[in-house]
Design a protein around this motif. Structure first.
Motif, PDB file in Angstrom:
ATOM      1  N   GLY A  10      57.352  -1.502  11.002  1.00  0.00           N
ATOM      2  CA  GLY A  10      57.858  -0.784  12.163  1.00  0.00           C
ATOM      3  C   GLY A  10      59.197  -0.426  12.104  1.00  0.00           C
ATOM      4  N   LEU A  11      60.073  -0.872  11.283  1.00  0.00           N
ATOM      5  CA  LEU A  11      61.481  -0.339  11.086  1.00  0.00           C
ATOM      6  C   LEU A  11      61.467   0.976  10.201  1.00  0.00           C
ATOM      7  CD1 LEU A  11      63.317  -3.831  10.534  1.00  0.00           C
ATOM      8  CD2 LEU A  11      63.014  -2.339  12.741  1.00  0.00           C
ATOM      9  N   CYS A  12      60.207   1.004   9.303  1.00  0.00           N
ATOM     10  CA  CYS A  12      60.308   2.186   8.484  1.00  0.00           C
ATOM     11  C   CYS A  12      59.786   3.439   9.534  1.00  0.00           C
ATOM     12  CB  CYS A  12      59.082   2.022   7.568  1.00  0.00           C
ATOM     13  SG  CYS A  12      59.620   0.896   6.254  1.00  0.00           S
ATOM     14  N   ALA A  13      58.804   3.178  10.351  1.00  0.00           N
ATOM     15  CA  ALA A  13      58.630   3.980  11.429  1.00  0.00           C
ATOM     16  C   ALA A  13      59.754   4.439  12.310  1.00  0.00           C
ATOM     17  CB  ALA A  13      57.428   3.705  12.282  1.00  0.00           C
ATOM     18  N   MET A  14      60.601   3.555  12.685  1.00  0.00           N
ATOM     19  CA  MET A  14      61.796   3.789  13.410  1.00  0.00           C
ATOM     20  C   MET A  14      62.662   4.685  12.884  1.00  0.00           C
ATOM     21  SD  MET A  14      64.739   1.146  14.766  1.00  0.00           S
ATOM     22  CE  MET A  14      65.475   0.723  13.353  1.00  0.00           C
ATOM     23  N   ILE A  15      63.020   4.398  11.461  1.00  0.00           N
ATOM     24  CA  ILE A  15      63.920   5.641  10.719  1.00  0.00           C
ATOM     25  C   ILE A  15      63.133   7.057  10.872  1.00  0.00           C
ATOM     26  CG2 ILE A  15      64.291   6.253   8.319  1.00  0.00           C
ATOM     27  CD1 ILE A  15      64.274   3.209   7.674  1.00  0.00           C
ATOM     28  N   GLN A  16      61.791   6.964  10.696  1.00  0.00           N
ATOM     29  CA  GLN A  16      61.197   8.343  10.806  1.00  0.00           C
ATOM     30  C   GLN A  16      61.240   8.775  12.384  1.00  0.00           C
ATOM     31  OE1 GLN A  16      57.155   7.571   9.109  1.00  0.00           O
ATOM     32  NE2 GLN A  16      57.988   8.964   7.364  1.00  0.00           N
ATOM     33  N   LEU A  17      61.201   7.821  13.316  1.00  0.00           N
ATOM     34  CA  LEU A  17      61.374   8.371  14.799  1.00  0.00           C
ATOM     35  C   LEU A  17      62.817   8.895  15.034  1.00  0.00           C
ATOM     36  CD1 LEU A  17      60.255   8.606  17.611  1.00  0.00           C
ATOM     37  CD2 LEU A  17      61.042   6.233  17.859  1.00  0.00           C
ATOM     38  N   PHE A  18      63.741   8.263  14.410  1.00  0.00           N
ATOM     39  CA  PHE A  18      65.199   8.822  14.736  1.00  0.00           C
ATOM     40  C   PHE A  18      65.384  10.028  13.814  1.00  0.00           C
ATOM     41  CE2 PHE A  18      65.802   4.686  16.586  1.00  0.00           C
ATOM     42  CZ  PHE A  18      66.922   4.830  17.265  1.00  0.00           C
ATOM     43  N   ASN A  19      65.076  10.030  12.644  1.00  0.00           N
ATOM     44  CA  ASN A  19      65.053  11.355  11.986  1.00  0.00           C
ATOM     45  C   ASN A  19      64.364  12.550  12.639  1.00  0.00           C
ATOM     46  OD1 ASN A  19      65.780  12.217   9.003  1.00  0.00           O
ATOM     47  ND2 ASN A  19      63.634  13.005   9.408  1.00  0.00           N
ATOM     48  N   GLY A  20      63.140  12.107  13.172  1.00  0.00           N
ATOM     49  CA  GLY A  20      62.597  13.268  13.765  1.00  0.00           C
ATOM     50  C   GLY A  20      63.321  13.688  15.169  1.00  0.00           C
ATOM     51  N   MET A  21      64.155  12.891  15.801  1.00  0.00           N
ATOM     52  CA  MET A  21      65.040  13.330  16.794  1.00  0.00           C
ATOM     53  C   MET A  21      66.246  13.845  16.473  1.00  0.00           C
ATOM     54  SD  MET A  21      63.175  12.477  19.376  1.00  0.00           S
ATOM     55  CE  MET A  21      61.643  12.714  18.524  1.00  0.00           C
ATOM     56  N   VAL A  59      54.187  10.008   4.976  1.00  0.00           N
ATOM     57  CA  VAL A  59      54.100  11.684   5.241  1.00  0.00           C
ATOM     58  C   VAL A  59      53.354  11.873   6.693  1.00  0.00           C
ATOM     59  CG1 VAL A  59      53.166  13.988   4.353  1.00  0.00           C
ATOM     60  CG2 VAL A  59      54.265  12.205   2.852  1.00  0.00           C
ATOM     61  N   LEU A  60      52.245  11.388   6.754  1.00  0.00           N
ATOM     62  CA  LEU A  60      51.551  11.683   8.053  1.00  0.00           C
ATOM     63  C   LEU A  60      52.142  11.205   9.144  1.00  0.00           C
ATOM     64  CD1 LEU A  60      47.787  10.708   7.078  1.00  0.00           C
ATOM     65  CD2 LEU A  60      48.715  13.076   7.369  1.00  0.00           C
ATOM     66  N   SER A  61      52.893  10.184   9.249  1.00  0.00           N
ATOM     67  CA  SER A  61      53.600   9.484  10.301  1.00  0.00           C
ATOM     68  C   SER A  61      55.033  10.317  10.657  1.00  0.00           C
ATOM     69  CB  SER A  61      53.983   8.326  10.259  1.00  0.00           C
ATOM     70  OG  SER A  61      54.822   7.907   9.104  1.00  0.00           O
ATOM     71  N   GLY A  62      55.453  10.774   9.617  1.00  0.00           N
ATOM     72  CA  GLY A  62      56.691  11.571   9.565  1.00  0.00           C
ATOM     73  C   GLY A  62      56.556  13.084  10.207  1.00  0.00           C
ATOM     74  N   LEU A  63      55.319  13.489   9.873  1.00  0.00           N
ATOM     75  CA  LEU A  63      54.883  14.900  10.178  1.00  0.00           C
ATOM     76  C   LEU A  63      54.752  14.834  11.762  1.00  0.00           C
ATOM     77  CD1 LEU A  63      52.412  16.061   7.604  1.00  0.00           C
ATOM     78  CD2 LEU A  63      55.023  16.882   7.989  1.00  0.00           C
ATOM     79  N   MET A  64      53.921  13.513  12.259  1.00  0.00           N
ATOM     80  CA  MET A  64      53.764  13.434  13.682  1.00  0.00           C
ATOM     81  C   MET A  64      54.971  13.330  14.432  1.00  0.00           C
ATOM     82  SD  MET A  64      51.603  10.386  15.768  1.00  0.00           S
ATOM     83  CE  MET A  64      52.983   9.555  15.794  1.00  0.00           C
TER      84      MET A  64
END
Length: 262
Positions: free
Chosen positions: A65-76, A147-152
């Protein structure tokens, strides 16, 4: 390919010059891992739940979940850079180039994902020293999921950036997007615990695309595939990207309807 290389290279240079961006991307998940996970370990014990085959410590559960959080903040943050580039004129110069708009936005999205992968693997390396040790091949298997989660999540950031006209409005958008997505998900606690507390909240978490990004990464780290999460991440990623391309079309989307910023 030259245009793609230029866009990715520009994003990489921006990332290297903003060292505080890299540190801030790691501070948030490390605080959760080192402080909150240690404090919640005795309270939030995690029972046997897929993909885990035995009881796991809370810090092991929370790492995907923290890995996905990094990608979420990076997307923002990527969406913030889009707003900044649009105000300074850099993005307008890029969008009036002869390349298709969908290609330029996809290249910008790919550049943001490349940056987020560096941040995620740096965090996983630190987490390994903290005792979070998925199978060695899990780090490789997690790459397509990341990669897929980061793209989304990056496509969601692009879509949001089309609605933000001024940098001052970005903080408010972050509060209404990032925190609900993160906390109303399976990043910090399994969904069956949410069902015990509130069936409605469980349904909200189950419908949250961020939940499926987390589960896709979680299963991939342990050499399994969550097919439902894979389908949701792919579908939402394509939908967000299509909506962002439409919104950036000056004749149809939000930018065209609102006109230039004064």
């Amino acid at each position: 390919m030259r245009a793609l290389e230029g866009i990715v290279w520009r994003e990489g240079l921006r990332f290297l010059r903003q060292r505080e961006r890299f540190l801030s991307a790691l501070v948030r998940p490390l605080v959760w891992l080192f402080i909150f996970a240690a404090g919640f370990r005795a309270v939030l014990g995690i029972s046997i739940t897929p993909p885990y085959e035995t009881y796991v410590l809370y810090e092991v559960y929370v790492t995907p979940g923290l890995c996905a959080m990094i990608q979420l903040f990076n997307g923002m943050q990527s969406s913030l850079s889009m707003v900044y580039d649009r105000e300074t004129g850099a993005m307008r110069t890029l969008l009036v180039s002869p390349f298709p708009r969908w290609f330029l936005l996809s290249a910008k999205l790919a550049a943001g994902v490349a940056v987020s992968l560096l941040q995620v693997y740096a965090f996983l390396a630190i987490a390994w020293f903290w005792g979070v040790e998925p199978p060695p091949w899990g780090y490789v298997a997690a790459l397509p999921a990341l990669v897929l989660s980061g793209l989304m999540l990056g496509a969601l950031g692009l879509l949001i950036s089309s609605t933000i006209r001024q940098l001052e409005n970005f903080a408010g958008v972050m509060n209404f997007v990032i925190f609900p997505m993160f906390f109303a998900s399976s990043a910090l606690y399994p969904l069956w615990r949410m069902a015990e507390a509130s069936p409605l909240l469980h349904d909200i978490c189950a419908l949250n695309p961020f939940t499926h990004a987390v589960e896709l990464i979680r299963f991939a780290l342990y050499l399994e595939v969550n097919w439902l999460s894979l389908a949701v991440v792919l579908g939402c990623g394509l939908a967000f990207l299509a909506a962002a391309i439409y919104a950036y079309d000056p004749s149809k989307g939000m930018i065209g309807r609102r006109g230039p910023t004064r």
